[in-house]
Design an enzyme around this catalytic site. Structure first.
Site, short mmCIF file in Angstrom:
data_model
loop_
_atom_site.label_atom_id
_atom_site.label_comp_id
_atom_site.label_asym_id
_atom_site.label_seq_id
_atom_site.Cartn_x
_atom_site.Cartn_y
_atom_site.Cartn_z
N ARG A 55 45.37 -33.27 -42.92
CA ARG A 55 44.35 -34.26 -43.86
C ARG A 55 43.21 -33.97 -42.38
NH1 ARG A 55 48.95 -37.27 -44.44
NH2 ARG A 55 49.30 -36.84 -47.01
N LYS A 83 28.72 -29.77 -46.35
CA LYS A 83 29.80 -28.55 -47.53
C LYS A 83 30.51 -27.41 -47.04
CE LYS A 83 26.82 -29.07 -51.55
NZ LYS A 83 26.03 -28.63 -52.34
N GLU A 101 16.85 -18.34 -46.57
CA GLU A 101 16.67 -19.64 -47.05
C GLU A 101 16.23 -20.73 -46.70
OE1 GLU A 101 19.31 -20.83 -49.35
OE2 GLU A 101 21.22 -19.96 -49.09
N LYS A 138 16.00 -29.32 -44.16
CA LYS A 138 17.85 -28.94 -45.56
C LYS A 138 18.29 -30.58 -44.32
CE LYS A 138 21.53 -27.44 -45.86
NZ LYS A 138 22.45 -27.23 -46.37
N GLU A 146 25.21 -35.06 -53.03
CA GLU A 146 24.43 -34.33 -54.06
C GLU A 146 24.82 -34.79 -55.20
OE1 GLU A 146 25.00 -30.31 -53.50
OE2 GLU A 146 25.25 -29.83 -55.19
N ARG A 189 19.43 -33.88 -53.39
CA ARG A 189 20.14 -32.82 -52.43
C ARG A 189 20.50 -31.67 -53.82
NH1 ARG A 189 25.10 -32.76 -48.49
NH2 ARG A 189 25.49 -30.52 -48.55
N ASN A 233 19.73 -26.04 -54.17
CA ASN A 233 20.34 -25.28 -55.31
C ASN A 233 19.75 -24.33 -55.77
OD1 ASN A 233 23.01 -25.89 -54.45
ND2 ASN A 233 23.17 -27.77 -56.25
N HIS A 291 19.76 -20.27 -57.11
CA HIS A 291 21.41 -20.37 -56.36
C HIS A 291 22.27 -19.99 -57.69
CE1 HIS A 291 20.35 -21.45 -52.61
NE2 HIS A 291 22.03 -21.24 -51.78
N HIS A 296 24.28 -17.00 -57.22
CA HIS A 296 25.47 -17.31 -56.99
C HIS A 296 25.92 -16.56 -58.26
CE1 HIS A 296 26.19 -21.28 -54.63
NE2 HIS A 296 25.95 -19.88 -54.08
N HIS A 349 24.64 -13.02 -49.57
CA HIS A 349 24.61 -14.31 -49.77
C HIS A 349 22.92 -14.75 -50.04
CE1 HIS A 349 24.60 -18.86 -51.00
NE2 HIS A 349 23.20 -18.81 -50.16
N1 LIG Z 1 28.00 -25.06 -46.70
C1 LIG Z 1 26.18 -25.08 -47.28
O1 LIG Z 1 25.33 -25.57 -47.74
C2 LIG Z 1 25.97 -22.78 -47.26
C3 LIG Z 1 24.55 -23.13 -47.22
C4 LIG Z 1 23.84 -22.29 -48.28
C5 LIG Z 1 24.94 -20.76 -47.12
N2 LIG Z 1 26.26 -21.09 -47.32
C6 LIG Z 1 27.18 -19.87 -47.57
O2 LIG Z 1 27.00 -19.06 -45.93
C7 LIG Z 1 27.48 -17.79 -46.75
C8 LIG Z 1 26.56 -17.07 -45.87
O3 LIG Z 1 26.24 -17.13 -44.33
P1 LIG Z 1 25.82 -15.69 -43.72
O4 LIG Z 1 24.25 -15.02 -44.37
O5 LIG Z 1 25.56 -16.14 -42.08
O6 LIG Z 1 27.22 -14.72 -43.35
P2 LIG Z 1 28.00 -14.04 -42.56
O7 LIG Z 1 28.27 -15.10 -42.10
O8 LIG Z 1 29.13 -13.09 -43.19
O9 LIG Z 1 26.65 -13.25 -41.16
C9 LIG Z 1 26.39 -12.21 -42.20
C10 LIG Z 1 26.94 -10.78 -41.44
O10 LIG Z 1 25.84 -11.58 -39.87
C11 LIG Z 1 27.03 -11.21 -39.25
N3 LIG Z 1 26.65 -11.67 -37.66
C12 LIG Z 1 26.77 -13.31 -37.76
N4 LIG Z 1 26.14 -13.54 -36.84
C13 LIG Z 1 26.05 -12.67 -35.67
C14 LIG Z 1 25.35 -12.22 -34.43
N5 LIG Z 1 24.53 -13.95 -33.77
N6 LIG Z 1 25.59 -11.62 -34.38
C15 LIG Z 1 25.88 -10.14 -35.01
N7 LIG Z 1 26.46 -10.53 -35.83
C16 LIG Z 1 26.43 -11.73 -36.66
C17 LIG Z 1 28.57 -11.77 -39.41
O11 LIG Z 1 29.69 -10.93 -38.96
C18 LIG Z 1 28.16 -11.42 -40.58
O12 LIG Z 1 28.63 -10.03 -40.55
C19 LIG Z 1 27.71 -17.83 -47.93
O13 LIG Z 1 29.20 -17.66 -48.08
C20 LIG Z 1 27.18 -18.78 -48.54
O14 LIG Z 1 27.69 -19.01 -49.66
C21 LIG Z 1 26.81 -22.34 -47.31
#
Ligand SMILES: NC(=O)c1ccc[n+]([C@@H]2O[C@H](COP(=O)([O-])OP(=O)(O)OC[C@H]3O[C@@H](n4cnc5c(N)ncnc54)[C@H](O)[C@@H]3O)[C@@H](O)[C@H]2O)c1
Length: 362
Positions: free
Chosen positions: A116, A138, A180, A221, A231, A235, A239, A242, A246, A261
């Protein structure tokens, strides 16, 4: 060091070595187990630094998650929960998510429901994670082609945003984070937009203003989430890009050829800017400026008519919809938005087709 709060979540932006991290580890979690979640890349690029800089992490359990959006799934969570049980992780212990948005989204979800809810700390290592994914509470995983369908609203206890991790980030991932950042400027800050359009996205990692840009973008943000944590209103503006983004991301996941993404959001922003123009919310000049900025940094992806139709079908299942149809956030000039605009499937198809003309210049 810049300090922010969202509810009980403390956010520190700057050098992690001079942040509260060390003290938190020894005082708040001194007697407790620490688990560090990494993916294959952050294991190689970021973990050694963290453990060397913070000796109290030497006996932390490190758990390796497979990298990539295609692994942001329940099966992986299940394995981690089983490992937590084997390590007898209790509610007093802490999970440290060291990675990009996939690690922080999934690690946050894993921690937020185990027994939990355990405390967790995000240390974002991708640009996208620093300006967006780690902030706002999120958590989530995907369900087949549907993005983030399973998840919780649960803030980490702490977020430490340190630019040092950008130094090992591949160039295309810098671009994905830039998407972003552009979104934040488009929805909330015309002056910031005017700064970002002058940046060469391929040289962003070396740009002297990068730290200031990250801080500014993260602050946008934080500000939006502080106003509307769950949201119900403003908030939703986050999106922008997105709804169609998405859909594109889900389609690519389903086809076995995942798209990043940030890249999907960049394409989604072109399509949703076009819809904003068609509804006379932005001028043609503004649309052209957005298209020029995005097409100079991001690669074109061609989708057949069949693929585009499938993307619009996936959009019908977007979390933001109710039963009135596809809901999108559109721009209202640069720096402002219209929330909850109903978009028909044929309008969405038209907008996806516009992406082709945007890249071909027709
Ligand atoms: N929770 C939220 O509010 C929110 C907002 C935006 C996006 N997201 C989510 O975030 C995800 C995308 O995030 P992302 O672009 O970071 O993707 P990711 O976590 O897949 O990272 C991108 C790539 O970079 C690599 N990487 C990360 N940091 C590194 C570093 N310092 N050195 C070398 N390699 C590194 C990772 O291993 C991966 O291969 C999606 O799933 C998306 O839905 C969530």
């Amino acid at each position: 060091m810049r300090h922010f709060n969202i509810d009980h979540c403390q956010i520190e932006i700057g050098n992690i070595e001079t942040s509260s991290f060390d003290e938190i580890l020894s005082t708040r979690y001194g007697k407790n187990k620490k688990v560090i979640l990494v993916d294959e890349n952050t294991h190689d690029a970021c973990l050694e630094y963290l453990i060397t800089a913070f000796p109290s992490l030497e006996d932390a359990e490190v758990m390796l998650l497979p990298a990539g959006e295609e692994n942001k799934v329940l099966e992986v969570c299940f394995q981690v929960w089983e490992a937590f049980s084997d390590y007898q992780i209790s509610r007093a212990d802490v999970i440290i998510n060291l990675g990009g948005g996939v690690v922080t989204d999934m690690g946050g979800f894993i921690a937020s429901v185990f027994k939990r809810g355990l405390d967790f700390i995000h240390i974002p290592t991708s640009l996208l994670g620093m300006v967006d994914a780690s902030i706002g509470g999120k958590t989530g995983i995907d369900l087949g082609p549907f993005k983030n369908q399973i998840g919780t609203f649960q803030h980490p206890a702490f977020i430490y945003i340190d630019y040092r991790f950008i130094s090992t980030l591949p160039q295309e991932e810098v671009l994905n984070g830039f998407a972003e950042m552009l979104k934040h400027a488009l929805i909330a800050d015309a002056a910031h937009w005017n700064q970002l359009i002058k940046v060469n996205p391929y040289l962003l990692a070396e740009n002297q203003s990068l730290q200031a840009f990250i801080e500014h973008s993260a602050q946008i943000k934080i500000n939006v989430v502080q106003q509307d944590p769950t949201e119900k209103g403003i908030r939703k503006s986050l999106n922008f890009g997105h709804t169609i983004g998405h859909g594109i991301e889900g389609f690519c996941l389903e086809s076995g050829e995942p798209i990043a993404h940030g890249h999907a959001v960049a394409l989604g922003m072109i399509a949703e800017s076009y819809l904003s123009f068609k509804k006379q919310f932005i001028s043609e000049k503004e649309l052209m400026q957005i298209v020029a900025c995005i097409t100079q940094g991001f690669d074109y992806v061609a989708f057949s008519l069949e693929a585009k139709t499938r993307i619009t079908e996936l959009m019908l299942n977007d979390k933001k919809n109710d039963h009135s149809g596809i809901k999108a956030v559109l721009l209202n000039g640069i720096g402002n938005v219209h929330l909850d605009v109903i978009v028909s499937q044929s309008e969405a198809l038209d907008a996806l087709t516009y992406i082709d003309s945007a890249f071909s210049g027709n």
